[in-house]
Design an enzyme around this catalytic site. Structure first.
Site, PDB file in Angstrom:
ATOM      1  N   ASP A 146       0.858  -1.200   0.000  1.00  9.43           N
ATOM      2  CA  ASP A 146       0.000   0.000   0.000  1.00  9.43           C
ATOM      3  C   ASP A 146       0.884   1.237   0.000  1.00  9.43           C
ATOM      4  O   ASP A 146       1.718   1.405   0.895  1.00  9.43           O
ATOM      5  CB  ASP A 146      -0.895  -0.011   1.248  1.00  9.43           C
ATOM      6  CG  ASP A 146      -1.847  -1.205   1.231  1.00  9.43           C
ATOM      7  OD1 ASP A 146      -2.599  -1.346   0.260  1.00  9.43           O
ATOM      8  OD2 ASP A 146      -1.804  -2.010   2.186  1.00  9.43           O
ATOM      9  N   LYS A 150      -0.621  10.077   0.513  1.00 13.74           N
ATOM     10  CA  LYS A 150      -0.536  11.404   1.145  1.00 13.74           C
ATOM     11  C   LYS A 150       0.648  11.492   2.080  1.00 13.74           C
ATOM     12  O   LYS A 150       0.917  10.557   2.835  1.00 13.74           O
ATOM     13  CB  LYS A 150      -1.815  11.683   1.948  1.00 13.74           C
ATOM     14  CG  LYS A 150      -3.031  11.838   1.075  1.00 13.74           C
ATOM     15  CD  LYS A 150      -4.246  12.123   1.934  1.00 13.74           C
ATOM     16  CE  LYS A 150      -5.472  12.176   1.040  1.00 13.74           C
ATOM     17  NZ  LYS A 150      -6.686  11.772   1.742  1.00 13.74           N
TER      18      LYS A 150
HETATM   19  C1  LIG Z   1      -1.735  -2.879  -2.658  1.00 12.04           C
HETATM   20  S1  LIG Z   1      -1.981  -4.524  -2.074  1.00 12.04           S
HETATM   21  C2  LIG Z   1      -0.903  -5.483  -3.134  1.00 12.04           C
HETATM   22  C3  LIG Z   1      -1.212  -6.933  -3.110  1.00 12.04           C
HETATM   23  C4  LIG Z   1      -0.305  -7.862  -3.942  1.00 12.04           C
HETATM   24  N1  LIG Z   1       1.044  -7.936  -3.406  1.00 12.04           N
HETATM   25  C5  LIG Z   1      -0.281  -7.484  -5.401  1.00 12.04           C
HETATM   26  O1  LIG Z   1       0.791  -7.130  -5.894  1.00 12.04           O
HETATM   27  O2  LIG Z   1      -1.352  -7.541  -6.051  1.00 12.04           O
HETATM   28  C6  LIG Z   1      -1.132  -4.553  -0.495  1.00 12.04           C
HETATM   29  C7  LIG Z   1      -1.589  -5.712   0.374  1.00 12.04           C
HETATM   30  O3  LIG Z   1      -0.791  -5.768   1.548  1.00 12.04           O
HETATM   31  C8  LIG Z   1      -1.621  -6.164   2.635  1.00 12.04           C
HETATM   32  N2  LIG Z   1      -0.943  -5.708   3.877  1.00 12.04           N
HETATM   33  C9  LIG Z   1      -0.618  -4.438   4.219  1.00 12.04           C
HETATM   34  N3  LIG Z   1       0.027  -4.409   5.396  1.00 12.04           N
HETATM   35  C10 LIG Z   1       0.112  -5.713   5.808  1.00 12.04           C
HETATM   36  C11 LIG Z   1       0.665  -6.332   6.966  1.00 12.04           C
HETATM   37  N4  LIG Z   1       1.269  -5.612   7.926  1.00 12.04           N
HETATM   38  N5  LIG Z   1       0.568  -7.671   7.072  1.00 12.04           N
HETATM   39  C12 LIG Z   1      -0.032  -8.423   6.100  1.00 12.04           C
HETATM   40  N6  LIG Z   1      -0.569  -7.883   4.982  1.00 12.04           N
HETATM   41  C13 LIG Z   1      -0.490  -6.551   4.840  1.00 12.04           C
HETATM   42  C14 LIG Z   1      -2.944  -5.483   2.349  1.00 12.04           C
HETATM   43  O4  LIG Z   1      -4.020  -6.125   2.994  1.00 12.04           O
HETATM   44  C15 LIG Z   1      -3.027  -5.601   0.821  1.00 12.04           C
HETATM   45  O5  LIG Z   1      -3.720  -6.769   0.422  1.00 12.04           O
END
Ligand SMILES: C[S@@+](CC[C@H](N)C(=O)[O-])C[C@H]1O[C@@H](n2cnc3c(N)ncnc32)[C@H](O)[C@@H]1O
Length: 241
Positions: A146, A150
């Site tokens: 993610d 911002k």
């Molecule tokens: C923008 S998505 C990208 C997903 C995937 N890697 C892709 O390339 O399609 C980021 C993912 O990271 C997960 N995420 C964020 N912080 C995390 C954490 N601390 N532990 C596990 N998952 C996390 C979110 O739930 C989300 O599904």
């Protein structure tokens, strides 16, 4: 620990304990499709791992001593399953907080017949600290985290100095932390943090980004991005001490 026996933030601080309050995700309560729910029921007993299992013994988990690759935030798990299928000589652990993503990943894994993949539905920061032995991983993958666009949200970006240090401890010496992002400002942030983090060597010959390695599958989203002229940046940092 039950909710009622958990120390409050205030109590913990009085006891001199550190409680992490900034998280890299906002938990979304997405609904499971029937297929995802069925895949969780079917596959969880063999492929699911939980935080309360504590420190893992990889040989007991996988039944072999193959190298272990860990992916943080696998989303719907498409590329993770593809990598696991293409590399049966490696073991894969995926961590994701979003339950429908876990369901989707297990559905794909079941369809692909992979046996070298295990998943956590939990915060990766806690799993790393409590379940992954030091110096145990060959590769750590963080693809399209993610971006928290911002400026006031940049502190939520998962790539920070203390995170880099915690990851380094989990990698074997010569193990690699591989990141990819399609957000240039996050790529620059990753490069800045990782270049400052002790004990890592940038694998880029130009000391910045590397071409996408063949083993990282190209996502549909990336293919479309390429056509639209959007960039993707891969970074690979090796633990050298
Ligand atoms: C923008 S998505 C990208 C997903 C995937 N890697 C892709 O390339 O399609 C980021 C993912 O990271 C997960 N995420 C964020 N912080 C995390 C954490 N601390 N532990 C596990 N998952 C996390 C979110 O739930 C989300 O599904």
């Amino acid at each position: 620990m039950s909710e009622s026996s958990k120390p409050t933030l205030e109590q913990a601080q009085q006891d001199g304990k550190h409680i992490r309050t900034i998280r890299s995700f906002v938990k979304r309560e997405g609904r499971l499709t029937k297929g995802q729910a069925a895949a969780i029921d079917k596959c969880w007993p063999t492929m699911g791992l939980t935080h309360d299992m504590g420190m893992l013994d990889f040989e007991a988990v996988f039944g072999n001593t193959n190298d272990v690759v860990l992916e943080i935030g696998f989303g719907m798990g498409k590329s993770l399953v593809e990598m696991a299928k293409n590399n049966p000589q490696l073991n894969y652990i995926g961590i994701e907080v979003h339950k429908p993503g876990v369901g989707a990943c297990l559905m794909d894994a079941d369809a692909a017949g992979v046996t070298n993949l295990r998943v956590f539905e939990h915060d990766a920061v806690e799993v790393l600290a409590d379940c992954i032995p030091d110096s145990s991983l060959t590769t750590l993958q963080l693809f399209f985290p993610d971006p928290w666009h911002k400026k006031r949200h940049h502190k939520r970006r998962i790539v920070q100095l203390d995170f880099a240090e915690n990851l380094r401890r989990k990698l074997k010496v010569t193990g690699v932390f591989h990141m990819a992002t399609d957000w240039e400002n996050y790529a620059e942030h990753m490069l800045e943090v990782m270049s400052a983090a002790p004990g890592y060597k940038n694998q880029s010959t130009t000391q910045d980004y590397v071409p996408r390695p063949e083993h990282r599958p190209l996502t549909k989203f990336e293919q479309r991005g390429h056509r639209l002229g959007h960039g993707v940046w891969d970074l690979m940092f090796e633990r050298y001490e």
